[in-house]
Design an enzyme around this catalytic site. Structure first.
Site, short mmCIF file in Angstrom:
data_model
loop_
_atom_site.label_atom_id
_atom_site.label_comp_id
_atom_site.label_asym_id
_atom_site.label_seq_id
_atom_site.Cartn_x
_atom_site.Cartn_y
_atom_site.Cartn_z
N TRP A 303 51.17 45.55 48.74
CA TRP A 303 50.16 44.20 48.45
C TRP A 303 50.68 43.53 47.10
O TRP A 303 50.99 44.52 46.21
CB TRP A 303 48.85 44.87 48.29
CG TRP A 303 47.91 43.76 47.72
CD1 TRP A 303 47.54 43.63 46.50
CD2 TRP A 303 47.05 42.50 48.41
NE1 TRP A 303 46.56 42.68 46.17
CE2 TRP A 303 46.45 41.96 47.21
CE3 TRP A 303 46.98 42.43 49.87
CZ2 TRP A 303 45.60 41.03 47.70
CZ3 TRP A 303 46.12 41.36 50.18
CH2 TRP A 303 45.49 40.62 49.07
N ASN A 305 49.08 40.53 44.36
CA ASN A 305 48.28 39.16 43.85
C ASN A 305 48.95 38.53 42.62
O ASN A 305 50.09 38.14 42.66
CB ASN A 305 47.01 39.50 44.01
CG ASN A 305 46.27 40.69 43.29
OD1 ASN A 305 46.47 41.92 43.74
ND2 ASN A 305 45.72 40.60 41.96
N ASP A 306 48.09 38.71 41.47
CA ASP A 306 48.42 37.87 40.31
C ASP A 306 49.81 37.93 39.84
O ASP A 306 50.28 39.24 39.90
CB ASP A 306 47.52 37.97 39.29
CG ASP A 306 45.97 37.91 39.81
OD1 ASP A 306 45.82 37.34 40.89
OD2 ASP A 306 45.13 38.00 38.70
N GLN A 322 50.64 41.85 39.95
CA GLN A 322 49.64 42.78 40.34
C GLN A 322 50.15 43.50 42.00
O GLN A 322 50.66 42.70 42.57
CB GLN A 322 48.25 42.18 40.45
CG GLN A 322 47.67 41.77 39.36
CD GLN A 322 47.19 43.04 38.50
OE1 GLN A 322 45.90 43.44 38.75
NE2 GLN A 322 47.98 43.50 37.58
N SER A 366 45.63 42.05 35.23
CA SER A 366 46.45 41.11 34.79
C SER A 366 46.55 40.83 33.42
O SER A 366 45.94 41.20 32.61
CB SER A 366 46.24 39.92 35.83
OG SER A 366 46.30 39.77 37.02
N ARG A 439 38.89 40.33 31.08
CA ARG A 439 40.31 40.38 31.60
C ARG A 439 41.36 39.55 31.40
O ARG A 439 40.95 38.37 30.86
CB ARG A 439 40.13 40.92 33.14
CG ARG A 439 39.70 39.78 34.09
CD ARG A 439 39.62 40.06 35.25
NE ARG A 439 38.76 39.18 36.03
CZ ARG A 439 37.59 38.75 36.38
NH1 ARG A 439 36.78 39.47 35.74
NH2 ARG A 439 37.35 37.86 37.10
N ASP A 440 42.51 39.66 31.79
CA ASP A 440 43.71 38.64 31.86
C ASP A 440 44.18 38.01 30.43
O ASP A 440 44.30 37.06 30.23
CB ASP A 440 43.22 37.55 32.90
CG ASP A 440 42.78 38.13 34.05
OD1 ASP A 440 43.15 39.36 34.67
OD2 ASP A 440 42.13 37.05 34.69
N GLU A 485 39.56 33.22 34.61
CA GLU A 485 40.28 34.22 35.25
C GLU A 485 41.76 33.48 34.60
O GLU A 485 42.17 32.37 34.52
CB GLU A 485 40.44 34.40 36.77
CG GLU A 485 39.33 35.26 37.00
CD GLU A 485 39.61 35.68 38.36
OE1 GLU A 485 40.08 34.89 39.21
OE2 GLU A 485 38.97 36.69 38.65
#
Length: 737
Positions: A303, A305-306, A322, A366, A439-440, A485
C-alpha cells in the site's frame, strides 16, 4: 411410547457425563478474581452484563454468573492484559471453556492458554464472530497431562486494530462437546525474539508473509547499525504464506549482516523460513507486464498513500511516500517511508525502505525533506551533505479500531549522511505534540529572514508556522486558518522573471493560495485550484536546479488498482507548475513535466478536419497503448464542441466558456491568444491526464484505455468547428531497461 423411552434414555446418558470446575472460583462465582492474578489494564473485574454494542448477544451459560472480559471502561478494546489462575492439578480428559471475540485477530494476541512450568502447552484462539457475537465452546485435550500442575491464562495483547476477549465456564469433562479440540500436536504461538547471521550474496531476503495484522518486526543490522526495519506479519507454522515480503540487499552486497525477528511465532526460530534469492518470490519481477501503470511510479507491492520528502540532491530526485509494505495496508496504518530515486523525474529506481516502523517508536506519518547545505543542524558526518527528513511520529504503530486514535503525535527528524540510503532517527522530537492530530511538517528556507520555517497541520483546520535557525530548536510564529493536511510552500517567478516572485501555500488537496510571507505570517491575496481529480497530499521537489522558475509536483493518485496487481495505489505523473500573468491577474498553471517528452519514441501527425452536428472520426484506432495526444481545436462558429479520445469524453461550451471532461464539469476556461482550445492527453494503463490550454486546467482520472476504439471522434452544435492540429506520440514504458 417406544420413541419416548429412547429419548428418556438418551437424556439420562447426557446428564451422567462428568463435569466439574478445575479449581475453586475457576468461573468467578464470587464476582472476583480470587485464585486468579491480573496484569495490565484489561480484566478489571468479572463481568455479568455486556453492554458494549458488539457484546450484546453474549449470554451467560447455564449456572454461570460471571465471565472474564478484557473490554474495560474508557480503555474499551484498547485495554491490554492477562488474567492467570493459581496452579492447579490437571484431572480428567478434557478441559473445556467458552469464549468469544468479534474481531479478526492475529493468532496468539487473543487466546486462552494452558501453561505448565511457564510454558504454553495448549492454546486456543477465539474465532471471529462478527455481528452474531456468541460464545463458542473449545476443549483442551489433557489426557497426556494428568496430575501435572498447570495454570489457565486468558490473554489479550491485541494492540493492533484493537480487540477484546470474553472467556469462562471452565469445566473438566469426559467428552469435548465441540469440534474445536486443541490436541498436543497443535502449534502454540508465543512471543519470540531471535537473530541469525547472513551474508548478502543475493539481491533479496524473502520472508514468507500473510495479510493479517502486522505485529512482527524484522530488522537488518549491518556494521552494527539497523539499516532496515519492517513491521509485518510473518507466516507461522501451519500457515500458508500469502505473499513474500522482501528486503532489497543491493546496498549491502557482499557484506555480513544480522537478521533480527521480534514478534509472534509458532517457530522457535522463524528466521529459518527466510530465504536469499536473486528475485522477489511469488512476484512478477518484470514491471512491464500486467495492468501495472507504465508511465507513473508505483510501489513494487503493498500500500501507498501520501507523497513525502520530495527533494533533489546531487543529481537525484528523491521520492518518499507513506507505505505499508504488506498487502493488507490502508491509509494511516503501519506507515513506513518508502523510497525511490530518479535522475530525470520519469525513470525511477526503488530503494529499500527509508524509515521503518517498530512497536516502540511507532509510525512515520507524512512530512518533508531538505538538504542541510551549511550543516546548521550539526548532523553531518563525512563528505556528503546531510538530508534531513521531517516527519510526524505517531504512536501506537497502527490504527486501533478508530481513525486517528493515537496516544502521541510529535514532529521529528531522521537524517542521512549517505545520499538518503540509510537513516538515523533523532529520538527527541523537535516540536513536541501540540494536538493529537498535528501532523505533516513541511520545512523550507526563508531567504529574507535567514531562517528555516516549518508548517504543519494543527488539527483545527489550519497550519501552524514555526521558525528555527538550526533545524533542531523551533518556536511558533503564527497560524493560518482554512487549510487541511500535507502543506507545501515555495516561491515561484511570475512569467520567468527572477525579480518578480510570489509565495504559494498549497493545501493537501492541491488548492493553492498566493500571498505575502514575511517569515512569520502568511497573508492570502488569492486562492484557487488548477489541478483536479482523484489525488491528495501534493508535494514539490525542494532544492531542485530550476530554482524558482518552475516547481515539479507529485501526489498520491487516490484510486484503486485492479487486475490482481500486488499493489493497490499509484502516484501522479510529474506535474510542472509555473506562475503566469493572465487578464485576471497572476495564476498558477500546471502541465505535464517537460521530462515526459523523453518517453516519446515515434509520432504520427494528422491533417486538420472540419466537423459539424454529425459525428466524425478524425483519427481511426491506433494500436499504441501508451500515448501522448496533442489536439488544437478551432471553435469556429460552433456553440458546443464534443470530443471523444478513446473512452474519454470532453466538451467545450464556446458560448459560456466552460469545459467538461474527465473529473471536471462546467469548469470556466478561456481560449488561447489565437482564439483556440488545446488539449494534451496522456493515456496510461487505467488512467488519463489532461491539460487544457497549455496548463490553464490539469485534470486526472482513472478509467479504461481501450485501443479498439477510435483515437478521436468529434461533433459540434450551432455551427462548424475544426481540428486544426493533431499529433499522437507513442510512449515508452518507464520500466523499460
Amino acid at each position: 411410547m417406544k420413541t419416548t423411552v429412547l429419548l428418556f434414555i438418551t437424556a439420562l446418558t447426557v446428564s451422567a457425563t462428568y463435569s466439574a470446575e478445575p479449581f475453586p472460583n475457576a468461573n468467578f462465582q464470587d464476582g472476583t478474581f480470587t485464585n486468579w492474578k491480573t496484569e495490565g489494564n484489561a480484566f478489571a473485574a468479572p463481568a455479568e452484563k455486556f453492554n458494549e454494542r458488539r457484546q450484546r448477544n453474549i449470554k451467560l451459560p447455564a449456572g454461570i454468573k460471571f465471565l472474564a472480559n478484557s473490554y474495560v471502561g474508557k480503555k474499551g478494546e484498547r485495554a491490554l492484559g492477562t488474567v492467570t489462575s493459581e496452579p492447579f492439578e490437571l484431572k480428567g480428559k478434557y478441559l473445556t471453556f467458552e469464549f468469544a471475540t468479534d474481531r479478526l485477530q492475529r493468532p496468539g494476541t487473543l487466546a486462552v492458554n494452558l501453561i505448565i512450568a511457564g510454558k504454553i502447552v495448549r492454546q486456543a484462539f477465539p474465532p471471529k464472530a462478527g455481528k452474531d457475537c456468541k460464545l463458542r465452546k473449545a476443549a483442551f485435550d489433557i489426557q497426556d497431562l494428568q496430575k501435572k500442575k498447570a495454570q489457565l491464562q486468558i490473554f489479550d495483547r491485541q494492540q493492533l486494530q484493537g480487540g477484546w476477549i470474553i472467556a469462562g465456564n471452565f469445566q473438566v469433562e469426559d467428552e469435548p462437546g465441540t469440534e474445536m479440540v486443541i490436541r498436543p500436536d497443535n502449534p502454540n504461538v508465543e512471543r519470540v525474539k531471535t537473530t541469525r547471521k547472513i551474508k548478502c550474496v543475493k539481491r533479496y531476503l524473502n520472508i514468507p508473509a500473510v495479510k493479517q495484522h502486522s505485529d512482527d518486526v524484522v530488522k537488518l543490522i549491518v556494521d552494527g547499525r539497523v539499516v532496515q526495519e519492517i513491521q509485518m506479519a510473518v507466516a507461522r507454522k501451519g500457515e500458508k504464506s500469502q505473499f513474500w515480503q522482501f528486503i532489497d540487499l543491493d546496498l549491502w552486497k557482499g557484506k555480513k549482516a544480522t537478521v533480527e525477528f521480534d514478534g509472534w511465532s509458532s517457530f522457535p526460530d522463524p528466521i529459518e523460513t527466510f530465504t536469499l534469492n536473486d528475485e522477489i518470490l511469488g512476484f512478477d519481477n518484470d514491471l512491464t507486464k500486467g495492468d501495472r501503470p507504465q508511465l507513473r511510479f508505483t510501489v513494487l507491492q503493498g500500500w501507498n498513500n501520501d507523497v513525502n520528502g520530495t527533494v533533489y540532491y546531487d543529481g537525484e530526485y528523491h521520492l518518499f511516500y507513506q507505505h505499508d509494505p504488506s498487502r493488507n495496508g490502508r491509509t494511516g496504518s503501519n506507515m513506513h517511508w518508502g523510497h525511490a530515486v530518479s535522475k530525470d523525474l520519469v525513470h525511477w529506481k526503488h530503494l529499500p525502505i527509508a524509515l521503518g516502523v517498530t512497536r516502540k517508536r511507532g509510525q512515520n506519518y507524512s512530512g518533508s525533506a531538505i538538504v542541510d547545505k551549511k550543516n546548521v543542524s550539526g548532523l553531518q558526518k563525512g563528505k556528503e551533505k546531510p538530508i534531513l527528513a521531517f516527519y510526524t511520529r505517531r504512536y501506537p504503530s497502527t490504527f486501533l479500531g478508530w481513525p486517528f486514535d493515537v496516544q502521541s503525535s510529535h514532529q521529528c527528524i531522521a537524517y542521512s549522511n549517505d545520499r538518503g540510503r540509510t537513516w538515523t532517527h533523532v529520538e527527541k522530537p523537535v516540536v513536541p505534540q501540540v494536538t493529537l492530530k498535528n501532523r505533516d511538517p513541511k520545512v523550507f528556507y526563508h531567504e529574507e529572514s535567514k531562517r528555516w520555517l516549518m508548517a504543519f497541520f494543527n488539527d483545527h483546520s489550519g497550519y501552524d508556522f514555526y521558525s528555527s535557525e538550526n533545524l533542531l530548536n523551533w518556536k511558533k510564529e503564527s497560524t493560518v486558518k482554512g487549510f487541511n493536511e500535507c502543506p507545501d510552500m515555495f516561491k515561484l517567478q511570475v512569467d520567468q522573471d527572477p525579480k518578480n516572485e510570489n509565495w504559494l501555500l498549497v493545501n493537501g488537496n492541491g488548492e493553492y493560495a498566493l500571498g505575502d510571507f514575511d517569515g512569520k505570517e502568511f497573508n492570502i491575496k488569492f486562492r484557487s485550484r488548477v489541478v483536479h481529480g482523484s489525488f491528495h497530499a501534493t508535494q514539490t521537489f525542494a532544492n531542485a536546479p530550476d530554482g524558482t522558475k518552475r516547481r515539479v509536483q507529485m501526489a498520491w493518485f487516490r484510486t484503486t488498482v485492479w487486475g490482481g496487481m500486488p499493489f493497490t495505489q499509484r502516484f501522479t505523473l510529474p506535474i510542472e507548475l509555473t506562475l503566469r500573468t493572465t487578464k485576471d491577474g497572476v495564476r498558477l498553471f500546471a502541465e505535464h513535466a517537460r521530462e515526459m517528452n523523453a518517453l516519446r519514441k515515434e509520432s504520427k501527425t494528422f491533417s486538420g478536419k472540419k466537423f459539424g452536428a454529425e459525428s466524425v472520426v478524425i483519427a481511426k484506432k491506433i494500436d499504441w497503448v501508451l500515448i501522448d495526444v496533442e489536439i488544437e481545436i478551432d471553435p469556429g462558429k460552433a456553440e458546443k464542441i464534443d470530443l471523444q479520445v478513446r473512452d474519454i469524453k470532453y466538451q467545450f461550451d464556446a458560448q459560456q466558456g466552460k469545459f467538461t471532461g474527465a473529473s471536471l464539469k462546467n469548469f470556466i476556461v478561456g481560449q488561447t491568444k489565437d482564439g483556440k482550445y488545446t488539449l494534451r492527453i496522456i493515456l496510461d494503463n487505467g488512467s488519463q491526464d489532461t491539460v487544457v490550454n497549455y496548463g490553464e486546467v490539469y485534470t486526472m482520472a482513472p478509467g479504461p484505455n481501450n485501443i479498439a476504439k477510435p483515437l478521436l471522434t468529434c461533433s459540434a452544435t450551432g455551427g462548424e468547428a475544426s481540428i486544426s492540429a493533431l499529433k499522437v506520440h507513442h510512449l515508452k514504458s518507464i520500466w523499460e531497461k
